[in-house]
Enzyme design. Structure first.
Site, PDB file in Angstrom:
ATOM      1  CD  GLU A 121       8.479  -6.757  -1.721  1.00  0.00           C
ATOM      2  OE1 GLU A 121       7.413  -6.176  -1.843  1.00  0.00           O
ATOM      3  OE2 GLU A 121       8.864  -7.254  -0.649  1.00  0.00           O
ATOM      4  CB  SER A 140      -0.967  -0.016   1.188  1.00  0.00           C
ATOM      5  OG  SER A 140      -0.257  -0.188   2.391  1.00  0.00           O
ATOM      6  CB  THR A 141       3.983   2.323   1.707  1.00  0.00           C
ATOM      7  OG1 THR A 141       3.394   1.792   2.905  1.00  0.00           O
ATOM      8  CG2 THR A 141       4.589   3.675   2.003  1.00  0.00           C
TER       9      THR A 141
HETATM   10  C1  5RP Z   1       5.240  -6.826   0.316  1.00  0.00           C
HETATM   11  C2  5RP Z   1       6.050  -5.988   1.238  1.00  0.00           C
HETATM   12  C3  5RP Z   1       5.544  -4.648   1.592  1.00  0.00           C
HETATM   13  O1  5RP Z   1       6.514  -3.703   1.283  1.00  0.00           O
HETATM   14  C4  5RP Z   1       5.255  -4.609   3.059  1.00  0.00           C
HETATM   15  O2  5RP Z   1       4.353  -5.666   3.384  1.00  0.00           O
HETATM   16  C5  5RP Z   1       4.648  -3.269   3.489  1.00  0.00           C
HETATM   17  O3  5RP Z   1       3.385  -3.134   2.935  1.00  0.00           O
HETATM   18  P1  5RP Z   1       2.487  -1.855   3.187  1.00  0.00           P
HETATM   19  O4  5RP Z   1       3.172  -0.710   2.523  1.00  0.00           O
HETATM   20  O5  5RP Z   1       1.159  -2.220   2.563  1.00  0.00           O
HETATM   21  O6  5RP Z   1       2.359  -1.665   4.681  1.00  0.00           O
HETATM   22  O7  5RP Z   1       7.093  -6.369   1.692  1.00  0.00           O
HETATM   23  O8  5RP Z   1       5.786  -8.106   0.178  1.00  0.00           O
END
Ligand code: 5RP
Length: 218
Positions: free
Chosen positions: A104, A31-32
């Site tokens: 990632e 989401s970020t």
């Molecule tokens: C996905 C990730 C995301 O960066 C992590 O879960 C943070 O997510 P959000 O920005 O929704 O809090 O590692 O695999």
């Protein structure tokens, strides 16, 4: 503006002068990262290529007409921007809440610079409260789970979830995080583990965080 929107726009302002016609930008997942993607969609920076760490992020960008390049075709991104589930003061991370941590970690490792964008709730003194995602080859799931139990961990199978690589996820609590990179390496030595969500051997170069009123570099 939410804290995630705030950190994304602060980060864009900070990095936009780096962009040029040969620039390769890596985009993360969650989401970020989506808030950062929204800005990319609006600003349409003039860069050479976009690389994404998940099908989810690629689909959002493609739906707006952006072309997504393969990492194999473009080499290392100049910059990778992604979120995290936990960040400590050494900029070591736990990622993988969205199950995209393997790609990632590949994009982060290949990138010259990795900027992690978070809201303040992700800052921790010690990693490990957030369940650690471990991507496993499906046929190895039970074996890997037993090895994790032998290490003191408590694994839970993320039922019904299939990663972009066709694999499964074990979410693990109760592991030892005294030296995160040792746990990262030890877990990855178990046959059947594809990768885990500890980012300590390749941690973030910069962390930018926000609360509901302001963003700042940590
Ligand atoms: C996905 C990730 C995301 O960066 C992590 O879960 C943070 O997510 P959000 O920005 O929704 O809090 O590692 O695999």
């Amino acid at each position: 503006m939410t804290s995630k929107e705030l950190v994304a726009s602060y980060t864009y302002e900070l990095v936009k002068n780096k962009f040029h016609k040969d620039f390769i930008l890596g985009i993360g997942t969650g989401s970020t990262a989506n808030c950062f993607i929204e800005i990319i969609k609006k600003e349409k920076p003039e860069i050479k290529a976009l690389v994404s760490s998940s099908e989810a992020s690629s689909n959002i960008l493609r739906s707006e007409g952006f072309e997504i390049s393969e990492l194999n075709d473009v080499g290392g991104p100049d910059l990778y921007v992604d979120g995290a589930d936990e960040v400590n003061d050494k900029f070591e991370l736990i990622k993988g809440g969205g199950g995209a941590h393997t790609r990632e970690k590949i994009v982060a490792a290949a990138s010259r610079e990795f900027i992690c964008i978070i809201d303040d709730s992700k800052i921790v003194k010690k990693l490990g409260a957030f369940p650690l995602a471990i991507e496993v080859i499906p046929s190895a799931r039970s074996y890997v789970a037993r090895q994790i139990v032998a290490m003191g961990g408590k694994p839970t199978y993320r039922v019904g979830f299939v990663t972009d690589n066709g694999n499964q996820i074990l979410d693990v609590i109760n592991l030892n995080f005294d030296v995160p990179y040792e746990t990262e390496i030890r877990l990855n030595r178990i046959p059947g583990v594809v990768d885990n969500g500890i980012f300590a051997t390749r941690k973030a170069d910069k962390v930018i965080s926000a609360d509901s009123s302001e963003a700042r570099c940590l």
